[in-house]
Motif scaffolding. Structure first.
Motif: not given
Length: 443
Positions: A9-10, A17, A77-79, A84-85, A88, A90
């Motif tokens: 996690q970021n 962002e 990540a889920n972007t 990883f913004t 976010s 993963g």
């Protein structure tokens, strides 16, 4: 074999962002201690150079395979980009033989940068399993301090946009060769650690200085957790319990009860009407489909209701609450008089004023004299007990008991009324849309 999940996690809290630092997809590995990602002040390998300059992983994957040390993979990540913004997450899944591959390593490129990266230099720093192959788990936070962000020493840190990934670079390996060894990163041009005038990175992203806050020790960048996976049956109502280690618990079908207990846990209800209890630790709870009840417990938790009319109660700690679709209920109660330590400050990210409700328990918010209300008949019977003000300062002296500030979205409990300060009350939530009295249910 042990079914293991790696959660990344970021956790950067500075800026937005587009104004702060972020990081690339991450290479991770489980191994026998025989693979060393880097050693200061020795030069970076080709694999690390490609990772730190361009966020590509083929070379380091090949180096790891040649070492015959274990298993590896890349987590996105889920972007849209996989990077990883801010905020976010993963998740990666691995089957690991803990008797062979006790140790865990990670590496990721810091963005934007010329060749900055995060990684554990000591290959045996993280024991995922003990000597007998029993799962221990890992939960670590990477910051900008003295053992956090590294310089690969392969590319000059000129921060010229066309040489700098995520700043203007359009092709890989376009910077100026430095031919130095790996070292602690001194910070971007103009950073608190390095000094001088801001360069290209801090000009473009003013909050990207990872060296602020006790020389970077307070600037958290990534949280990496290795969890043991527990899955329920594909049918039936299951009760699944975690351990004191980090757990990933999945309910699948049926009306399941999931208990995380100790450690940082990821609980997923799946299909059915599920009850999820995080327990201690900074947990992530996802209801998914069905009418789910999510209880965060202690710690700074993240609760996601999903599809369905869900009930979310963060418990103690500063929690993030996301109801999802349909009509959700955000619950604030401790069964005792209000205490900031027991309630925390929860952020509701997707409150829908047409469908969602905030439930206040009158044992906790004891100064409220309005009678109990419901979804069918919500709100305060004593209308003066709730108000909306323009600024936080006005909330401080409002006569109402529940006060919503438009300046910040802060929601306050104000049992002292117009007396300056909040007495034994205080800030307990942050909700962005302007609230009305009918957005509340009293119990």
């Amino acid at each position: 074999m042990t079914d293991v999940r790696v959660l990344i996690q970021n956790v950067v809290s500075e800026g937005t962002e587009t104004s702060s630092v972020f990081f690339s997809p991450a290479w991770v590995a489980f191994h026998n201690g025989g693979f060393d990602t880097f050693t200061t002040p020795e030069p970076a390998t080709e694999g690390l150079e490609r990772l730190a300059e361009d966020a590509t992983f083929d070379a380091i994957t090949a180096e790891f395979a040649s070492s015959e040390s274990g298993i590896d993979g890349v987590i996105e990540a889920n972007t849209t980009s996989g990077a990883f913004t801010l905020g976010s997450l993963g998740l990666g899944a691995f089957d690991v033989d803990g008797s062979l591959y006790r140790y865990f390593s990670y590496a990721s490129m810091i963005l934007p940068s010329n060749d900055a990266f995060i990684a554990n230099g000591n290959p045996v720093a993280f024991d995922v399993f003990d000597e007998s192959g029993n799962f221990l788990g890992v939960d670590t936070i990477v910051n900008g301090g003295q053992d956090g962000v590294w310089d690969a020493g392969t590319e000059v840190n000129d921060e010229i946009p066309e040489n700098t990934a995520a700043l203007g670079q359009t092709e890989p390996n376009t910077g100026v060769d430095e031919n130095a060894g790996t070292s602690l990163h001194v910070g971007f041009l103009g950073s608190q650690r390095l000094g001088g005038e801001p360069g290209g990175i801090l000009t473009a992203r003013e909050d990207a200085d990872f060296t602020i806050g006790d020389d970077g020790e307070d600037f958290e960048i990534a949280r990496i957790t290795v969890l043991q996976d527990v899955a329920g049956a594909t049918s039936g109502d299951n009760r699944l319990n975690g351990l004191e280690t980090p757990d990933s618990i999945r309910g699948l079908a049926g009306n399941d009860t999931l208990n995380g207990f100790g450690g940082r846990d990821w609980l997923v209800g799946g299909r059915g009407n599920d009850l999820l209890r995080g327990g201690a630790g900074d947990d992530i709870l996802e209801g998914r489909t069905g009418v789910d009840h999510l209880l965060g417990g202690a710690g700074d938790d993240m609760l996601k209701g999903g599809a369905g009319n869900d009930r979310l109660n963060g418990g103690a700690g500063n929690d993030t609450l996301m109801g999802g679709s349909k009509s959700d209920l955000f619950i604030f109660n401790t069964n005792e008089a209000f205490d900031t330590d027991d309630v925390g400050v929860d952020t509701i990210t997707d409150f829908n004023t047409d469908d969602d409700f905030i439930l206040l328990d009158r044992d906790t918010f004891a100064a409220i004299t309005s009678v109990s209300s419901s979804k069918a008949s919500p709100g305060f019977s004593v209308s003066t007990e709730f108000t909306v003000v323009d600024t936080n300062a006005e909330a401080n002296t409002s006569e109402a008991l529940i006060v919503h500030s438009l300046e910040s979205g802060n929601l306050y409990y104000n049992p002292d009324g117009a007396t300056a300060g909040f007495g034994n009350g205080g800030l307990f939530a942050n909700v962005t849309p302007e609230l009305e009295g009918d957005n509340f249910i009293l119990r």
